[in-house]
Scaffold this motif. Structure first.
Motif, PDB file in Angstrom:
ATOM      1  N   THR A 259      24.958 -24.413  41.937  1.00 51.45           N
ATOM      2  CA  THR A 259      25.984 -24.726  40.947  1.00 51.45           C
ATOM      3  C   THR A 259      26.388 -26.186  41.020  1.00 51.45           C
ATOM      4  N   GLY A 260      25.788 -26.965  41.876  1.00 55.80           N
ATOM      5  CA  GLY A 260      26.116 -28.371  42.002  1.00 55.80           C
ATOM      6  C   GLY A 260      25.918 -28.857  43.419  1.00 55.80           C
ATOM      7  N   THR A 261      26.217 -30.146  43.626  1.00 52.55           N
ATOM      8  CA  THR A 261      25.955 -30.759  44.923  1.00 52.55           C
ATOM      9  C   THR A 261      27.214 -31.277  45.616  1.00 52.55           C
ATOM     10  N   SER A 262      28.383 -31.015  45.062  1.00 57.36           N
ATOM     11  CA  SER A 262      29.621 -31.506  45.681  1.00 57.36           C
ATOM     12  C   SER A 262      29.997 -30.651  46.896  1.00 57.36           C
ATOM     13  N   ALA A 263      30.913 -31.165  47.691  1.00 59.40           N
ATOM     14  CA  ALA A 263      31.406 -30.401  48.840  1.00 59.40           C
ATOM     15  C   ALA A 263      32.088 -29.116  48.373  1.00 59.40           C
ATOM     16  N   ALA A 264      32.807 -29.179  47.251  1.00 59.81           N
ATOM     17  CA  ALA A 264      33.459 -27.972  46.723  1.00 59.81           C
ATOM     18  C   ALA A 264      32.419 -26.930  46.299  1.00 59.81           C
ATOM     19  N   ASP A 265      31.312 -27.391  45.713  1.00 60.02           N
ATOM     20  CA  ASP A 265      30.230 -26.468  45.336  1.00 60.02           C
ATOM     21  C   ASP A 265      29.624 -25.828  46.587  1.00 60.02           C
ATOM     22  N   ALA A 266      29.415 -26.631  47.621  1.00 61.42           N
ATOM     23  CA  ALA A 266      28.853 -26.113  48.877  1.00 61.42           C
ATOM     24  C   ALA A 266      29.801 -25.100  49.501  1.00 61.42           C
ATOM     25  N   TRP A 267      31.096 -25.371  49.435  1.00 54.49           N
ATOM     26  CA  TRP A 267      32.089 -24.449  49.989  1.00 54.49           C
ATOM     27  C   TRP A 267      31.997 -23.098  49.279  1.00 54.49           C
ATOM     28  N   ARG A 268      31.950 -23.119  47.940  1.00 56.07           N
ATOM     29  CA  ARG A 268      31.845 -21.860  47.185  1.00 56.07           C
ATOM     30  C   ARG A 268      30.548 -21.130  47.516  1.00 56.07           C
ATOM     31  N   SER A 269      29.451 -21.872  47.632  1.00 51.56           N
ATOM     32  CA  SER A 269      28.162 -21.259  47.947  1.00 51.56           C
ATOM     33  C   SER A 269      28.195 -20.598  49.326  1.00 51.56           C
ATOM     34  N   LEU A 270      28.680 -21.336  50.323  1.00 49.77           N
ATOM     35  CA  LEU A 270      28.755 -20.783  51.680  1.00 49.77           C
ATOM     36  C   LEU A 270      29.661 -19.555  51.705  1.00 49.77           C
ATOM     37  N   ALA A 271      30.811 -19.641  51.051  1.00 47.79           N
ATOM     38  CA  ALA A 271      31.741 -18.509  51.005  1.00 47.79           C
ATOM     39  C   ALA A 271      31.098 -17.305  50.318  1.00 47.79           C
ATOM     40  N   THR A 272      30.287 -17.558  49.299  1.00 51.09           N
ATOM     41  CA  THR A 272      29.597 -16.466  48.610  1.00 51.09           C
ATOM     42  C   THR A 272      28.634 -15.750  49.554  1.00 51.09           C
ATOM     43  N   PHE A 273      27.851 -16.509  50.312  1.00 47.81           N
ATOM     44  CA  PHE A 273      26.906 -15.877  51.247  1.00 47.81           C
ATOM     45  C   PHE A 273      27.633 -15.127  52.360  1.00 47.81           C
ATOM     46  N   ILE A 274      28.712 -15.713  52.874  1.00 46.92           N
ATOM     47  CA  ILE A 274      29.485 -15.034  53.919  1.00 46.92           C
ATOM     48  C   ILE A 274      30.127 -13.773  53.348  1.00 46.92           C
ATOM     49  N   GLY A 275      30.685 -13.857  52.163  1.00 44.57           N
ATOM     50  CA  GLY A 275      31.281 -12.688  51.512  1.00 44.57           C
ATOM     51  C   GLY A 275      30.262 -11.616  51.194  1.00 44.57           C
ATOM     52  N   HIS A 276      29.061 -12.037  50.807  1.00 44.63           N
ATOM     53  CA  HIS A 276      27.985 -11.081  50.511  1.00 44.63           C
ATOM     54  C   HIS A 276      27.706 -10.209  51.726  1.00 44.63           C
ATOM     55  N   ARG A 277      27.717 -10.821  52.926  1.00 45.94           N
ATOM     56  CA  ARG A 277      27.486 -10.049  54.162  1.00 45.94           C
ATOM     57  C   ARG A 277      28.563  -8.977  54.326  1.00 45.94           C
ATOM     58  N   HIS A 278      29.801  -9.293  53.984  1.00 46.57           N
ATOM     59  CA  HIS A 278      30.892  -8.324  54.120  1.00 46.57           C
ATOM     60  C   HIS A 278      30.812  -7.231  53.057  1.00 46.57           C
TER      61      HIS A 278
END
Length: 185
Positions: A46-65
């Motif tokens: 969804t993009g290359t900003s730190a905010a985009d990376a934060w959302r991406s990482l949170a999505t993968f962590i949330g997916h595990r839950h």
């Protein structure tokens, strides 16, 4: 697919430790996704900003839950360095249980993507009880298409995913077992 099984939270290969992504991975994860060449190959980008990376990482962590599994952090066993992420994935709207991979460009060309993807494919079939797995690859991402073929995927069809043209690769559990059995003979 059996979601009630007690699934392994980490997997080891010859050179890599695959462990759950955590918030502590953010700086390395954000640096990886800030590289436009890395981000250009991602169907989920969804993009290359730190905010985009934060959302991406949170999505993968949330997916595990939510699902009980997700992409793993890839860590070099010898150095402890964050290499990227890879693993199973099935967000809403995805065309099946997927296996994906993304590596920091500094680690491209070392065979880590193939090594991690092999481990992820095995995890899907053995731990998750998958009957079929797929990978969505954007046109022009020949590196990922090569990894997909190396782990036994075959081209299935063209598709539109998240508004962009993509190619669907995959394999069945029977195809995977046949290759595994022939490799051990």
């Amino acid at each position: 697919m059996a979601h009630n099984r007690r699934m392994r939270t980490q997997v080891e290969t010859k050179r890599l430790l695959l462990r759950p992504l955590t918030g502590d991975d953010f700086d390395d994860y954000a640096a990886m996704l800030a590289d436009p060449e890395v981000a250009a190959g991602l169907a989920e980008s969804t993009g290359t900003s730190a905010a985009d990376a934060w959302r991406s990482l949170a999505t993968f962590i949330g997916h595990r839950h939510i699902r009980g599994y997700s992409h793993f952090a890839l860590v070099e066993k010898d150095t402890g360095r964050f290499v990227g992420r890879a693993g199973p994935w099935q967000p809403h709207g995805f065309p099946g249980l997927g296996v994906g991979w993304c590596l920091d460009r500094r680690f491209w060309g070392r065979g880590y993507a193939t090594e991690a993807a092999h481990a992820a494919v095995r995890y899907c079939f053995t731990d998750l009880g998958a009957t079929e797995i797929v990978s969505v690859i954007l046109p022009g991402n020949e590196r990922s298409a090569t990894v997909a073929e190396r782990v036994g995927h075959r081209f299935l069809r063209e598709l539109t995913y998240r508004g962009q043209q993509a190619r669907l690769y995959g394999q069945s559990a029977d195809e995977w077992r046949a290759r595994e059995n022939s490799a051990t003979v």
